[in-house]
Design an enzyme around this catalytic site. Structure first.
Site, PDB file in Angstrom:
ATOM      1  N   ASP A   1       0.860  -1.186   0.000  1.00  0.00           N
ATOM      2  CA  ASP A   1       0.000   0.000   0.000  1.00  0.00           C
ATOM      3  C   ASP A   1       0.893   1.232   0.000  1.00  0.00           C
ATOM      4  O   ASP A   1       1.866   1.322   0.762  1.00  0.00           O
ATOM      5  CB  ASP A   1      -0.902  -0.003   1.248  1.00  0.00           C
ATOM      6  CG  ASP A   1      -1.973   1.075   1.193  1.00  0.00           C
ATOM      7  OD1 ASP A   1      -3.161   0.716   1.178  1.00  0.00           O
ATOM      8  OD2 ASP A   1      -1.618   2.282   1.178  1.00  0.00           O
ATOM      9  N   ILE A   2       0.535   2.181  -0.847  1.00  0.00           N
ATOM     10  CA  ILE A   2       1.356   3.388  -0.994  1.00  0.00           C
ATOM     11  C   ILE A   2       1.453   4.167   0.320  1.00  0.00           C
ATOM     12  O   ILE A   2       2.453   4.835   0.567  1.00  0.00           O
ATOM     13  CB  ILE A   2       0.792   4.261  -2.147  1.00  0.00           C
ATOM     14  CG1 ILE A   2       1.862   5.182  -2.690  1.00  0.00           C
ATOM     15  CG2 ILE A   2      -0.443   5.012  -1.758  1.00  0.00           C
ATOM     16  CD1 ILE A   2       1.739   5.378  -4.177  1.00  0.00           C
TER      17      ILE A   2
ATOM     18  N   GLN B   1     -14.229   2.928   2.335  1.00  0.00           N
ATOM     19  CA  GLN B   1     -13.610   2.424   1.099  1.00  0.00           C
ATOM     20  C   GLN B   1     -13.390   3.600   0.147  1.00  0.00           C
ATOM     21  O   GLN B   1     -14.324   4.336  -0.166  1.00  0.00           O
ATOM     22  CB  GLN B   1     -14.515   1.365   0.443  1.00  0.00           C
ATOM     23  CG  GLN B   1     -13.877   0.743  -0.788  1.00  0.00           C
ATOM     24  CD  GLN B   1     -14.732  -0.373  -1.416  1.00  0.00           C
ATOM     25  OE1 GLN B   1     -15.819  -0.681  -0.914  1.00  0.00           O
ATOM     26  NE2 GLN B   1     -14.243  -0.945  -2.492  1.00  0.00           N
TER      27      GLN B   1
ATOM     28  N   ASN C   1     -12.566  -2.540   3.917  1.00  0.00           N
ATOM     29  CA  ASN C   1     -13.559  -1.480   3.949  1.00  0.00           C
ATOM     30  C   ASN C   1     -14.532  -1.743   2.817  1.00  0.00           C
ATOM     31  O   ASN C   1     -14.130  -1.795   1.656  1.00  0.00           O
ATOM     32  CB  ASN C   1     -12.894  -0.106   3.777  1.00  0.00           C
ATOM     33  CG  ASN C   1     -11.974   0.225   4.938  1.00  0.00           C
ATOM     34  OD1 ASN C   1     -12.244  -0.142   6.079  1.00  0.00           O
ATOM     35  ND2 ASN C   1     -10.876   0.906   4.660  1.00  0.00           N
TER      36      ASN C   1
ATOM     37  N   HIS D   1     -10.482  -5.082  -2.048  1.00  0.00           N
ATOM     38  CA  HIS D   1      -9.126  -5.363  -1.571  1.00  0.00           C
ATOM     39  C   HIS D   1      -9.137  -5.654  -0.088  1.00  0.00           C
ATOM     40  O   HIS D   1      -9.967  -5.129   0.660  1.00  0.00           O
ATOM     41  CB  HIS D   1      -8.170  -4.206  -1.864  1.00  0.00           C
ATOM     42  CG  HIS D   1      -8.661  -2.880  -1.367  1.00  0.00           C
ATOM     43  ND1 HIS D   1      -9.618  -2.141  -2.035  1.00  0.00           N
ATOM     44  CD2 HIS D   1      -8.344  -2.164  -0.263  1.00  0.00           C
ATOM     45  CE1 HIS D   1      -9.858  -1.034  -1.378  1.00  0.00           C
ATOM     46  NE2 HIS D   1      -9.111  -1.015  -0.278  1.00  0.00           N
TER      47      HIS D   1
ATOM     48  N   HIS E   1      -6.784  -5.319   3.265  1.00  0.00           N
ATOM     49  CA  HIS E   1      -5.590  -4.692   3.851  1.00  0.00           C
ATOM     50  C   HIS E   1      -4.930  -5.679   4.802  1.00  0.00           C
ATOM     51  O   HIS E   1      -5.609  -6.254   5.675  1.00  0.00           O
ATOM     52  CB  HIS E   1      -5.981  -3.480   4.710  1.00  0.00           C
ATOM     53  CG  HIS E   1      -6.495  -2.305   3.945  1.00  0.00           C
ATOM     54  ND1 HIS E   1      -5.702  -1.250   3.594  1.00  0.00           N
ATOM     55  CD2 HIS E   1      -7.743  -2.009   3.491  1.00  0.00           C
ATOM     56  CE1 HIS E   1      -6.424  -0.335   2.958  1.00  0.00           C
ATOM     57  NE2 HIS E   1      -7.670  -0.774   2.890  1.00  0.00           N
TER      58      HIS E   1
END
Ligand code: 5GP
Ligand code: ZN
Length: 134
Positions: free
Chosen positions: A28-29, A91, A84, A97, A99
């Site tokens: 994740d960025i 979300q 989410n 996705h 996490h």
């Protein structure tokens, strides 16, 4: 095309940690904590509720495998595994996705569940209704 579809297609670069026929996982960025990783199906599904159930059943072993690797590499002491589902739930990318958020003592991530009061009757009624709608 959504941002995760672009990552899957290689149009946007990512730090990939896992790939198979149906799934991709990448860092994740935001790196909410060190090693924060997202697991996505390669096909676009808006959220958990529209995800094909056989993909839903395939994803958890992948999440587990990646969490074990992260634990080994970063020495994470725990994890929050999070999805989410829907804008109201936070979300922001409408491509399903999961996490994987590694946890460390004194890290800055925080999840707190608030409490609400319902009577026994209300909870019984609620549970029965949900059960009967499955
Ligand atoms: P959500 O809020 O939808 O549950 O989570 C979306 C996540 O996607 C956020 O944690 C955000 O940091 C991450 N994200 C958004 N854009 C990108 C991107 O371009 N690359 C990567 N690697 N992560 C992204
Ligand atoms: Zn998509």
């Amino acid at each position: 095309m959504c941002i995760f579809c672009k990552i899957v297609n290689g149009e946007i670069p990512s730090y990939k940690v896992y790939e198979d026929e149906n799934f991709l996982a990448f860092l994740d960025i935001s790196q909410t904590t060190k090693g924060h990783t997202l697991v996505v199906p390669k096909r676009h599904y808006d959220n958990l509720l529209s995800l094909e159930s056989d993909l839903a059943s395939q994803i958890f072993p992948i999440v587990q495998k990646i969490a074990l690797s992260i634990k080994e590499i970063t020495k994470a002491e725990g994890f929050n595994i999070l999805n989410n589902c829907g804008e109201v739930a936070g979300q922001s990318v409408m491509h399903f996705h999961i996490h994987i958020i590694p946890r460390y003592a004194n890290d800055s991530f925080n999840i707190q569940f608030s409490s609400n009061s319902f009577t026994n009757e209300e909870l019984n009624d609620l549970a029965e209704k949900i059960k009967n709608t499955l």
